[in-house]
Motif scaffolding. Structure first.
Motif, PDB file in Angstrom:
ATOM      1  N   GLN A  15       0.816  -1.226   0.000  1.00 21.02           N
ATOM      2  CA  GLN A  15       0.000   0.000   0.000  1.00 21.02           C
ATOM      3  C   GLN A  15       0.845   1.268   0.000  1.00 21.02           C
ATOM      4  O   GLN A  15       0.324   2.363  -0.176  1.00 21.02           O
ATOM      5  N   ARG A  17       3.042   4.402  -0.686  1.00 26.11           N
ATOM      6  CA  ARG A  17       3.385   5.282  -1.804  1.00 26.11           C
ATOM      7  C   ARG A  17       4.900   5.441  -1.905  1.00 26.11           C
ATOM      8  O   ARG A  17       5.448   5.606  -2.995  1.00 26.11           O
ATOM      9  N   THR A  18       5.588   5.388  -0.778  1.00 25.44           N
ATOM     10  CA  THR A  18       7.054   5.451  -0.792  1.00 25.44           C
ATOM     11  C   THR A  18       7.620   4.251  -1.558  1.00 25.44           C
ATOM     12  O   THR A  18       8.620   4.374  -2.277  1.00 25.44           O
ATOM     13  N   PHE A  89       7.290   9.432   5.913  1.00 21.80           N
ATOM     14  CA  PHE A  89       7.417  10.463   6.947  1.00 21.80           C
ATOM     15  C   PHE A  89       6.453  10.137   8.080  1.00 21.80           C
ATOM     16  O   PHE A  89       5.237  10.171   7.899  1.00 21.80           O
ATOM     17  N   TYR A 138       5.761  20.663   3.977  1.00 21.32           N
ATOM     18  CA  TYR A 138       6.719  21.304   4.879  1.00 21.32           C
ATOM     19  C   TYR A 138       7.718  22.203   4.150  1.00 21.32           C
ATOM     20  O   TYR A 138       8.075  23.270   4.647  1.00 21.32           O
TER      21      TYR A 138
HETATM   22  C1  LIG Z   1       2.098   6.285  11.824  1.00 22.56           C
HETATM   23  C2  LIG Z   1       2.037   7.452  10.864  1.00 22.56           C
HETATM   24  C3  LIG Z   1       2.602   8.668  11.216  1.00 22.56           C
HETATM   25  C4  LIG Z   1       2.531   9.759  10.339  1.00 22.56           C
HETATM   26  N1  LIG Z   1       3.080  10.960  10.733  1.00 22.56           N
HETATM   27  C5  LIG Z   1       2.988  12.020   9.886  1.00 22.56           C
HETATM   28  C6  LIG Z   1       3.510  13.289  10.271  1.00 22.56           C
HETATM   29  O1  LIG Z   1       4.066  13.493  11.347  1.00 22.56           O
HETATM   30  N2  LIG Z   1       3.404  14.314   9.390  1.00 22.56           N
HETATM   31  C7  LIG Z   1       2.821  14.160   8.156  1.00 22.56           C
HETATM   32  O2  LIG Z   1       2.779  15.121   7.378  1.00 22.56           O
HETATM   33  N3  LIG Z   1       2.326  12.968   7.774  1.00 22.56           N
HETATM   34  C8  LIG Z   1       2.383  11.909   8.609  1.00 22.56           C
HETATM   35  N4  LIG Z   1       1.876  10.698   8.230  1.00 22.56           N
HETATM   36  C9  LIG Z   1       1.360  10.552   6.860  1.00 22.56           C
HETATM   37  C10 LIG Z   1       2.406   9.907   5.941  1.00 22.56           C
HETATM   38  O3  LIG Z   1       3.592  10.679   5.933  1.00 22.56           O
HETATM   39  C11 LIG Z   1       1.900   9.788   4.511  1.00 22.56           C
HETATM   40  O4  LIG Z   1       0.640   9.187   4.441  1.00 22.56           O
HETATM   41  C12 LIG Z   1       2.924   8.986   3.695  1.00 22.56           C
HETATM   42  O5  LIG Z   1       2.637   9.095   2.313  1.00 22.56           O
HETATM   43  C13 LIG Z   1       2.877   7.523   4.084  1.00 22.56           C
HETATM   44  O6  LIG Z   1       3.808   6.828   3.284  1.00 22.56           O
HETATM   45  P1  LIG Z   1       3.510   5.369   2.733  1.00 22.56           P
HETATM   46  O7  LIG Z   1       2.320   5.476   1.783  1.00 22.56           O
HETATM   47  O8  LIG Z   1       4.763   5.005   2.035  1.00 22.56           O
HETATM   48  O9  LIG Z   1       3.205   4.493   3.903  1.00 22.56           O
HETATM   49  C14 LIG Z   1       1.916   9.612   9.077  1.00 22.56           C
HETATM   50  C15 LIG Z   1       1.358   8.370   8.728  1.00 22.56           C
HETATM   51  C16 LIG Z   1       1.415   7.314   9.596  1.00 22.56           C
HETATM   52  C17 LIG Z   1       0.801   5.977   9.197  1.00 22.56           C
END
Ligand SMILES: Cc1cc2nc3c(=O)[nH]c(=O)nc-3n(C[C@H](O)[C@H](O)[C@H](O)COP(=O)(O)O)c2cc1C
Length: 197
Positions: A15, A17-18, A89, A138
Motif C-alpha cells: 500500500q 506510496r514510498t 514520513f 513542509y
Molecule cells: C504512523 C504514521 C505517522 C505519520 N506521521 C505524519 C507526520 O508526522 N506528518 C505528516 O505530514 N504525515 C504523517 N503521516 C502521513 C504519511 O507521511 C503519509 O501518508 C505517507 O505518504 C505515508 O507513506 P507510505 O504510503 O509510504 O506508507 C503519518 C502516517 C502514519 C501511518
C-alpha cells in the motif's frame, strides 16, 4: 558492477506510496552497471540497542572482532557503493524501524571512526539517496523545521562519509483527494536520479 544497498523501511508494504517511488527508482537503474541488494530491517528482526546488546558490542569492538556475525549489517552498509533508503514520513521524521537499523549499522571501526580531530565516516558509498513521502507539506513553509526525516538522513550521510546526499520527496499526499499527480511527479524524479547514477 556497483553494489546498491536498498534499505526498505516502507512499513505499509504494497500500500506504500514510498514503495512506488522505490520501484520507479529501481526501474531506471542500469542493470548492467548496478547490482541491488535489499534489506528490510523489519523482516530481519533487528532490535533497538539495549544495555546488554551494547555491552556485547563493546566487548567485540574491544577485541577487534569486526567480522562477528552480529555486525554483518554494519559491514554490508559500509561496503555498498550506493545506499538507497526508502521510508515514509512518520511523527515528523521516519518509522522507528529505520532508527533501529541506523543503531545497528552505526559501529565504530566499521561505518565511522573517532579520531583526535573528530568523527570520520568510513562508508565507501558515494551517494545516499533518501526516498520518502509525506502527508503534509513542509518544504518552503512556516513548518519547514518540523521536517526532521530528510534533515536527519542528510546529517547521517555526512557522518557516515557519503560524498553526496539526494532526497526525493512527495509532499501533501494526505491533503488532497487526488494525490496521484504528486506521487507521479516524485516517481519521475526518482527515475531521473537513478538514471543519473
Ligand atoms: C504512523 C504514521 C505517522 C505519520 N506521521 C505524519 C507526520 O508526522 N506528518 C505528516 O505530514 N504525515 C504523517 N503521516 C502521513 C504519511 O507521511 C503519509 O501518508 C505517507 O505518504 C505515508 O507513506 P507510505 O504510503 O509510504 O506508507 C503519518 C502516517 C502514519 C501511518
Amino acid at each position: 558492477m556497483r553494489e546498491v544497498l536498498l534499505v526498505d523501511c516502507c512499513v505499509r508494504g504494497e500500500q506504500s506510496r514510498t514503495a512506488r517511488l522505490t520501484r520507479a527508482f529501481l526501474s531506471a537503474l542500469d542493470g548492467s552497471r548496478f547490482h541491488v541488494t535489499t534489506v528490510d530491517p523489519g523482516k530481519e528482526g533487528l532490535k533497538p540497542l539495549t544495555a546488554d546488546t551494547l555491552g556485547v558490542r563493546d566487548d567485540l569492538l574491544a577485541r577487534g572482532a569486526l567480522d562477528d556475525e552480529s555486525l554483518r549489517f554494519a559491514r554490508q552498509f559500509a561496503a555498498a557503493d550506493e545506499v538507497v533508503v526508502a521510508a515514509p514520513f512518520w511523527e515528523l521524521s521516519f518509522p522507528a524501524i529505520l532508527k533501529v537499523y541506523i543503531e545497528n549499522v552505526s559501529v565504530s571501526g566499521i561505518s565511522f571512526e573517532m579520531l583526535d580531530d573528530g568523527i570520520h565516516g568510513l562508508c565507501r558509498g558515494r551517494r545516499l539517496v533518501f526516498l520518502t513521502t509525506r502527508g503534509g507539506v513542509y518544504e518552503n513553509t512556516a513548518w519547514a523545521d518540523w521536517e526532521q526525516g530528510s534533515r536527519t538522513m542528510e546529517a547521517l550521510s555526512r557522518f557516515f562519509g557519503f560524498d553526496e546526499y539526494i532526497c526525493v520527496a512527495a509532499e501533501g499526499l494526505d491533503m488532497t483527494s487526488d494525490p496521484e499527480p504528486l506521487v507521479a511527479a516524485a516517481e519521475e524524479q526518482a527515475r531521473t536520479v537513478a538514471a543519473a547514477l
